[in-house]
Design an enzyme around this catalytic site. Structure first.
Site, PDB file in Angstrom:
ATOM      1  N   ASP A  29      -3.547   0.405   4.001  1.00 48.61           N
ATOM      2  CA  ASP A  29      -2.363   1.553   4.931  1.00 48.61           C
ATOM      3  C   ASP A  29      -2.943   2.501   6.318  1.00 48.61           C
ATOM      4  O   ASP A  29      -2.793   4.118   5.755  1.00 48.61           O
ATOM      5  CB  ASP A  29      -1.771   2.557   3.544  1.00 48.61           C
ATOM      6  CG  ASP A  29      -1.002   2.079   2.302  1.00 48.61           C
ATOM      7  OD1 ASP A  29      -0.168   0.285   2.996  1.00 48.61           O
ATOM      8  OD2 ASP A  29      -0.977   1.550   1.341  1.00 48.61           O
ATOM      9  N   LYS A  32      -2.541  -0.302  10.622  1.00 50.53           N
ATOM     10  CA  LYS A  32      -3.627  -1.117  11.568  1.00 50.53           C
ATOM     11  C   LYS A  32      -1.813  -2.181  11.983  1.00 50.53           C
ATOM     12  O   LYS A  32      -2.902  -2.946  13.138  1.00 50.53           O
ATOM     13  CB  LYS A  32      -4.596  -2.571  10.264  1.00 50.53           C
ATOM     14  CG  LYS A  32      -4.000  -3.275   8.706  1.00 50.53           C
ATOM     15  CD  LYS A  32      -5.263  -3.617   8.441  1.00 50.53           C
ATOM     16  CE  LYS A  32      -4.255  -4.097   6.686  1.00 50.53           C
ATOM     17  NZ  LYS A  32      -4.187  -2.913   5.918  1.00 50.53           N
ATOM     18  N   GLY A  33      -1.430  -2.184  11.229  1.00 47.33           N
ATOM     19  CA  GLY A  33       0.023  -2.902  12.005  1.00 47.33           C
ATOM     20  C   GLY A  33       0.272  -2.521  13.682  1.00 47.33           C
ATOM     21  O   GLY A  33       0.092  -3.434  14.602  1.00 47.33           O
ATOM     22  N   GLY A  57       1.644  -5.192   2.897  1.00 47.89           N
ATOM     23  CA  GLY A  57       2.949  -4.466   3.961  1.00 47.89           C
ATOM     24  C   GLY A  57       2.881  -3.803   5.217  1.00 47.89           C
ATOM     25  O   GLY A  57       2.220  -3.276   5.308  1.00 47.89           O
ATOM     26  N   HIS A  58       3.518  -3.929   6.435  1.00 48.81           N
ATOM     27  CA  HIS A  58       4.018  -3.626   7.573  1.00 48.81           C
ATOM     28  C   HIS A  58       4.483  -3.840   8.124  1.00 48.81           C
ATOM     29  O   HIS A  58       5.985  -4.605   7.791  1.00 48.81           O
ATOM     30  CB  HIS A  58       2.498  -4.147   8.493  1.00 48.81           C
ATOM     31  CG  HIS A  58       2.496  -5.754   8.706  1.00 48.81           C
ATOM     32  ND1 HIS A  58       2.331  -6.408   7.809  1.00 48.81           N
ATOM     33  CD2 HIS A  58       3.635  -6.355   8.955  1.00 48.81           C
ATOM     34  CE1 HIS A  58       1.280  -7.911   8.097  1.00 48.81           C
ATOM     35  NE2 HIS A  58       2.404  -7.790   8.631  1.00 48.81           N
ATOM     36  N   THR A  59       5.265  -1.889   8.603  1.00 55.92           N
ATOM     37  CA  THR A  59       6.676  -1.901   9.382  1.00 55.92           C
ATOM     38  C   THR A  59       6.381  -2.252  10.867  1.00 55.92           C
ATOM     39  O   THR A  59       5.442  -1.915  11.293  1.00 55.92           O
ATOM     40  CB  THR A  59       6.891  -1.024   8.985  1.00 55.92           C
ATOM     41  OG1 THR A  59       6.814  -0.855   7.444  1.00 55.92           O
ATOM     42  CG2 THR A  59       8.915  -0.172   9.490  1.00 55.92           C
ATOM     43  N   GLN A 264      -5.231  -5.130   3.860  1.00 57.31           N
ATOM     44  CA  GLN A 264      -5.901  -3.618   2.382  1.00 57.31           C
ATOM     45  C   GLN A 264      -6.999  -3.392   3.485  1.00 57.31           C
ATOM     46  O   GLN A 264      -6.741  -3.632   4.372  1.00 57.31           O
ATOM     47  CB  GLN A 264      -6.323  -4.970   1.503  1.00 57.31           C
ATOM     48  CG  GLN A 264      -5.236  -5.351   0.143  1.00 57.31           C
ATOM     49  CD  GLN A 264      -4.918  -6.922   0.589  1.00 57.31           C
ATOM     50  OE1 GLN A 264      -5.490  -7.737   1.057  1.00 57.31           O
ATOM     51  NE2 GLN A 264      -3.167  -6.408   0.599  1.00 57.31           N
ATOM     52  N   PRO A 376       4.173   7.634  -4.177  1.00 52.67           N
ATOM     53  CA  PRO A 376       3.803   8.875  -3.350  1.00 52.67           C
ATOM     54  C   PRO A 376       2.145   7.917  -3.048  1.00 52.67           C
ATOM     55  O   PRO A 376       1.232   7.886  -4.388  1.00 52.67           O
ATOM     56  CB  PRO A 376       3.354  10.209  -4.823  1.00 52.67           C
ATOM     57  CG  PRO A 376       4.653   9.169  -5.542  1.00 52.67           C
ATOM     58  CD  PRO A 376       4.507   8.231  -5.575  1.00 52.67           C
TER      59      PRO A 376
HETATM   60  P1  IMO Z   1      -2.089  -3.195   3.271  1.00 50.67           P
HETATM   61  O1  IMO Z   1      -2.444  -4.801   3.607  1.00 50.67           O
HETATM   62  C1  IMO Z   1      -3.057   0.052   0.193  1.00 50.67           C
HETATM   63  C2  IMO Z   1      -4.624  -1.791  -3.999  1.00 50.67           C
HETATM   64  C3  IMO Z   1      -3.254  -1.846  -4.788  1.00 50.67           C
HETATM   65  C4  IMO Z   1      -4.234  -1.754  -6.250  1.00 50.67           C
HETATM   66  C5  IMO Z   1      -5.328  -3.176  -5.781  1.00 50.67           C
HETATM   67  C6  IMO Z   1      -5.174  -4.297  -6.607  1.00 50.67           C
HETATM   68  O2  IMO Z   1      -1.082  -2.789   3.340  1.00 50.67           O
HETATM   69  O3  IMO Z   1      -2.589  -1.949   3.102  1.00 50.67           O
HETATM   70  P2  IMO Z   1      -3.360  -6.229  -5.906  1.00 50.67           P
HETATM   71  O4  IMO Z   1      -1.549  -6.165  -6.379  1.00 50.67           O
HETATM   72  O5  IMO Z   1      -4.196  -6.426  -4.293  1.00 50.67           O
HETATM   73  O6  IMO Z   1      -4.306  -6.973  -7.025  1.00 50.67           O
HETATM   74  O7  IMO Z   1      -3.437  -4.315  -6.334  1.00 50.67           O
HETATM   75  O8  IMO Z   1      -5.255  -2.696  -4.490  1.00 50.67           O
HETATM   76  N1  IMO Z   1      -3.366  -2.994  -2.309  1.00 50.67           N
HETATM   77  C7  IMO Z   1      -3.344  -1.901  -1.382  1.00 50.67           C
HETATM   78  N2  IMO Z   1      -3.319  -0.637  -1.386  1.00 50.67           N
HETATM   79  N3  IMO Z   1      -2.910  -1.734   0.257  1.00 50.67           N
HETATM   80  C8  IMO Z   1      -2.352  -2.025   0.631  1.00 50.67           C
HETATM   81  O9  IMO Z   1      -2.219  -3.066   1.981  1.00 50.67           O
HETATM   82  C9  IMO Z   1      -2.373  -3.041  -0.919  1.00 50.67           C
HETATM   83  N4  IMO Z   1      -2.729  -4.300  -1.177  1.00 50.67           N
HETATM   84  C10 IMO Z   1      -3.525  -3.974  -2.591  1.00 50.67           C
HETATM   85  O10 IMO Z   1      -1.992  -0.128  -4.416  1.00 50.67           O
HETATM   86  O11 IMO Z   1      -4.714  -0.263  -6.517  1.00 50.67           O
HETATM   87 MG    MG Z   2       0.307  -1.113   2.770  1.00 54.76          MG
END
Ligand code: IMO
Ligand code: MG
Length: 508
Positions: A29, A32-33, A57-59, A264, A376
């Site tokens: 989060d 990077k998108g 997730g990216h918007t 991630q 949050p």
């Molecule tokens: P982007 O690409 C933030 C976190 C989850 C949880 C842990 C394991 O948008 O940055 P999982 O469902 O992968 O088994 O969850 O990893 N998590 C992320 N946190 N951004 C993400 O993706 C995440 N993908 C997984 O909140 O703590």
């Molecule tokens: Mg995310």
């Protein structure tokens, strides 16, 4: 072609580069998108994902319309320009989610003819979603706070050598045979959890599981229903896009500009992150290269994203969290979803208030709420110990995001070291004792839970930064902040973002 003032920087940065990666050095989060989007538009011929799945997730805002994507690469909206979008073999792919995203593009009248899906991407199947959700249902110890997208169980099946891949959607007999074996194990685990019937049905009754379509009252999983939906609906729909993408990527080396889109963040990497509170793939540049069928040495430039502060979703240690444990409890208690709309938090202020309140104010200012769930995000100060750890894997080129969110802070803190404050603990061959100063990042959560951050206090810039287009135009305090990071993290900050839109991206 150079259009803006920051183009110079971007051109210089990517001179001679054929393969570039964009990864996150924190807990995801980090925006990077937006960087991927700029590079996808101005530079890349191919945009490829290689790690994670629908947990990302990216918007993206395009022509005033907002799209939320989980699986398709961020370059998909540039399809009209002939840019190839690849979902690589390292991705765990939920066909249901992908089909929904393609439907979303159809509705908007946008094409996706340049999408390629690896025949070896790992399939996310109903039993993965069920197991992920069932494990999280059991509150208390062992709860990771996953996104509930079946990510962990899908990678587990792969490593346990009983997983299915996208290619199996094209061959009925093999699909049925492999599915039978995978479901057996899932059934056994679910039985052993001893969940009551009502809870089990509640877990199955989820939109991603077609509201219970795959539930069977005696066998738990209705294999017939799964095969029907996955082969006849998803398989047929996705078939035209399936191919050997790794061979395609290798053939493109040296001929095309290839952009690798990370998911991630390094601190969530199963190999280098804060275990056990991590995702189940390696989110470093190494994992990303491998996930698209390339070698790490094929990557000429790795741009690692760090936010000017930090956030974390779900459970796990976060040394610089504003409000500490109180904040973690506050954020993981779902009654606070959409707190930004609530009067009781209208008074929170970044400059006076408790640490918890500053954290809330930072969250509101930075819109730090999950793109899909509204959860949050926990907020805190930039942690250079963690950043240095991430840089060991992702290199020394940094890009700083969301600096404008700190505009109003009178004081900006940066963690430079940790002080250990736990019981004697044998770690990495030496005995940690309370009071020890740590210069390294103990990825082991057991240790990380026991550290206290040592902070440097910097002057805030106290002036709006949105709209500034050059490094020279930045307030002197922000330049100092950047220099502080470069000095203490031994890296080079190549650019920053100072606003929500894709115009708010500067390359120095
Ligand atoms: P982007 O690409 C933030 C976190 C989850 C949880 C842990 C394991 O948008 O940055 P999982 O469902 O992968 O088994 O969850 O990893 N998590 C992320 N946190 N951004 C993400 O993706 C995440 N993908 C997984 O909140 O703590
Ligand atoms: Mg995310």
């Amino acid at each position: 072609e150079a259009t803006g003032e920051h183009e110079m920087g971007l051109n210089e940065l990517l001179a001679g580069v054929r393969v570039a990666g964009v990864v996150c050095n924190q807990w995801g989060d980090t925006g990077k998108g937006k960087v991927v989007d700029v590079l996808a538009e101005r530079w890349a011929d191919i945009i490829a994902r290689g790690t994670g799945g629908a947990n990302a997730g990216h918007t993206i805002v395009c022509n005033g319309k907002e799209f939320v994507f989980h699986l398709v690469p961020s370059g998909i909206l540039h399809d009209g320009q002939g840019k190839v979008n690849v979902i690589g073999e390292g991705v765990v792919l939920d066909p249901h989610v992908l089909v929904e995203e393609l439907n979303q593009l159809d509705r908007a009248g946008l094409s996706y003819n340049h999408l390629r899906i690896s025949h070896e991407s790992k399939l996310v199947l109903p039993h993965h979603l069920v197991l992920d959700r069932a494990r999280e249902f059991k509150k208390g110890i062992g709860r990771i706070g996953t996104t509930g997208r079946g990510i962990g169980p899908a990678y587990e099946d792969h490593v346990a050598r009983r997983g299915l891949v996208v290619n199996d959607l094209l061959n009925r007999d093999v699909f049925l045979q492999k599915l039978g074996r995978a479901l057996e194990g899932a059934q056994r685990e679910l039985h052993s959890m001893e969940l009551d019937g009502e809870t089990t049905r509640e877990i199955f009754n989820h939109p991603l599981l077609l509201n219970g379509r795959f539930y069977h009252s005696t066998k738990l999983f209705d294999g017939e229903a799964i095969a029907k939906t996955y082969l006849e609906e998803y398989g047929k729909r996705l078939a035209p896009f399936i191919s050997n993408t790794s061979a395609f990527m290798r053939a493109a080396l040296g001929k095309k500009n290839v952009l690798l889109e990370g998911a991630q963040g390094l601190l969530l990497s199963v190999d280098h992150g804060t275990r056990p509170f991590v995702t189940s793939s390696d989110s470093s540049i190494n994992g990303l290269a491998r996930g698209v069928g390339l070698r790490e040495r094929d990557v000429n430039a790795c741009i690692a994203i760090a936010k000017a502060y930090m956030t974390r979703v779900g459970s796990g240690p976060f040394p610089t969290e504003l409000g500490g444990r109180e904040s973690e409890a506050h954020c993981n208690d779902h009654s606070h979803d959409r707190e930004f709309e609530r009067k009781e938090y209208a008074h929170v202020n970044v400059n006076n208030g408790s640490e918890l309140e500053k954290g809330i104010a930072l969250r509101v200012k930075g819109s730090e709420y999950g793109a899909t769930t509204g959860r949050p995000r926990r907020t805190g100060w930039l942690d250079l110990v963690a950043l240095r750890h991430a840089m060991q894997f992702n290199g020394s080129l940094l890009f700083l995001t969301k600096v404008d969110v700190l505009d109003a802070f009178k004081e900006v803190r940066v963690c430079t070291q940790y002080e250990y404050a736990g019981p004697d603990y044998n770690y990495g061959g030496s005995m940690l004792k309370s009071g020890d100063v740590l210069d390294f990042f103990p990825a082991d959560s057991k240790v990380l839970e026991c550290v206290q951050p040592v902070y440097a206090s910097l002057n805030g810039w106290g002036t709006p930064t949105n709209g500034i287009k050059t490094f020279e135009g930045l307030p002197v305090e922000l330049k100092n902040f950047i220099q502080f990071i470069e000095t203490h993290a031994h890296g080079k900050v190549c650019g920053l973002s100072n606003g929500a839109s894709r115009e708010d991206v500067i390359f120095f």
